[in-house]
Design an enzyme around this catalytic site. Structure first.
Site, PDB file in Angstrom:
ATOM      1  N   HIS A 121      -7.253  -4.717  10.028  1.00 48.14           N
ATOM      2  CA  HIS A 121      -6.919  -4.483   8.618  1.00 48.14           C
ATOM      3  C   HIS A 121      -5.645  -5.222   8.214  1.00 48.14           C
ATOM      4  O   HIS A 121      -4.767  -5.480   9.043  1.00 48.14           O
ATOM      5  CB  HIS A 121      -6.846  -2.978   8.283  1.00 48.14           C
TER       6      HIS A 121
ATOM      7  N   ASN B 165      -7.664  -2.739  14.104  1.00 48.93           N
ATOM      8  CA  ASN B 165      -9.043  -2.984  13.665  1.00 48.93           C
ATOM      9  C   ASN B 165      -9.134  -4.201  12.745  1.00 48.93           C
ATOM     10  O   ASN B 165     -10.159  -4.422  12.114  1.00 48.93           O
ATOM     11  CB  ASN B 165      -9.599  -1.733  12.963  1.00 48.93           C
TER      12      ASN B 165
ATOM     13  N   GLU C 158      -9.490  -1.872   5.258  1.00 46.74           N
ATOM     14  CA  GLU C 158     -10.150  -1.562   6.522  1.00 46.74           C
ATOM     15  C   GLU C 158     -11.421  -2.402   6.656  1.00 46.74           C
ATOM     16  O   GLU C 158     -11.934  -2.924   5.657  1.00 46.74           O
ATOM     17  CB  GLU C 158     -10.506  -0.069   6.541  1.00 46.74           C
TER      18      GLU C 158
ATOM     19  N   ASP D 102       0.825  -1.210   0.000  1.00 50.35           N
ATOM     20  CA  ASP D 102       0.000   0.000   0.000  1.00 50.35           C
ATOM     21  C   ASP D 102       0.858   1.258   0.000  1.00 50.35           C
ATOM     22  O   ASP D 102       2.075   1.191   0.212  1.00 50.35           O
ATOM     23  CB  ASP D 102      -0.966   0.001   1.196  1.00 50.35           C
TER      24      ASP D 102
END
Ligand code: PGA
Length: 240
Positions: A138, A136, A143, A67
């Site tokens: 990810h 979270n 996400e 990313d």
């Protein structure tokens, strides 16, 4: 999933790094997927040390990173490109032309996604993909969402991710968007090496390994991959 619980971050780095080193020794032109963050650093240190000792050469390796932030110059100190240059690529003999990143400043993110997907296919697919995990759940910047994604896309970062990563931005506001490989691209990697350390990751690790497979915890999809090696410290494994 093969899950290993180790005592120290350094031990995790050695074990995870050895998978990369051994793979490249057996297949010098391997296609390797890399991740950014604090957690991978000991792995990258091990790879750099092995290269410096002359035990391995990465000169034929091709790399794809997961990313990159949008609207951040490639050369900014907080870009993931600079992170990889500082923590690994400048310390090993990888060829600059074999390093691939998503372009977070591309004017057309769909065209950029297609370019990256084609580049991965043309390279022969990713042999080993490295992954960390967000608090979270990810992986990459996938996400929590209503659906699993496939190829790379532009994502609006969640408050949890912005809170976790904004500590690194002392000169400008942290970008709110990023380009990330999709879940499909990650799952097509032949082998996955996953690392998580620290109590802050324990809940996400539990959901990933023991929870239902759901895009609300994107990492849970790894339960469906047939070659995942997970390295955890005791804190990250504390809720298993
Ligand atoms: P970290 O990031 O290693 O810095 O905790 C991991 C991630 O968010 O994927």
């Amino acid at each position: 999933m093969d899950v290993f619980i180790l005592d120290t971050k350094e031990e995790i780095g050695q074990k995870a790094g050895k998978i990369y080193v051994d793979f490249v020794k057996a297949k010098p032109n391997a296609v390797m997927g890399f991740a950014t963050g604090i957690t991978p650093i000991p792995t990258y240190n091990y790879m750099a040390e092995e290269c410096a000792k002359g035990n391995v050469s990465f000169s034929q390796m091709t790399t794809f990173n997961l990313d990159e932030y949008c609207d951040l110059p490639k050369e900014h100190k907080n870009s993931f490109y600079m992170f990889m240059m500082d923590n690994l690529f400048s310390k090993i003999d990888v060829k600059p032309e074999n390093i691939n990143f998503l372009d977070g400043n591309a004017p057309d993110w769909q065209a950029e996604s297609k370019r990256y997907a084609d580049a991965i296919i043309n390279a022969g697919g990713i042999d080993v993909q490295f992954l960390g995990i967000g608090r979270n759940g990810h992986i990459g910047f996938n996400e929590p969402a209503e659906e699993f994604t496939d190829e790379a896309f532009k994502v609006k970062l969640t408050d949890s991710t912005i809170e976790a990563n904004s500590i690194y931005f002392d000169d400008i506001a942290m970008p709110r968007y990023a380009m990330t490989m999709g879940i499909g691209s990650i799952m097509r990697a032949k082998k996955i090496v996953f690392v998580a350390t620290g109590k802050a990751k324990a809940e996400a690790v539990k959901e990933m390994i023991k929870g239902e497979v759901t895009p609300h915890c994107p990492a849970s999809i790894l339960q469906k991959h047939n070659d995942v090696t997970v390295f955890l410290d005791k804190d990250a494994a504390s809720l298993l």
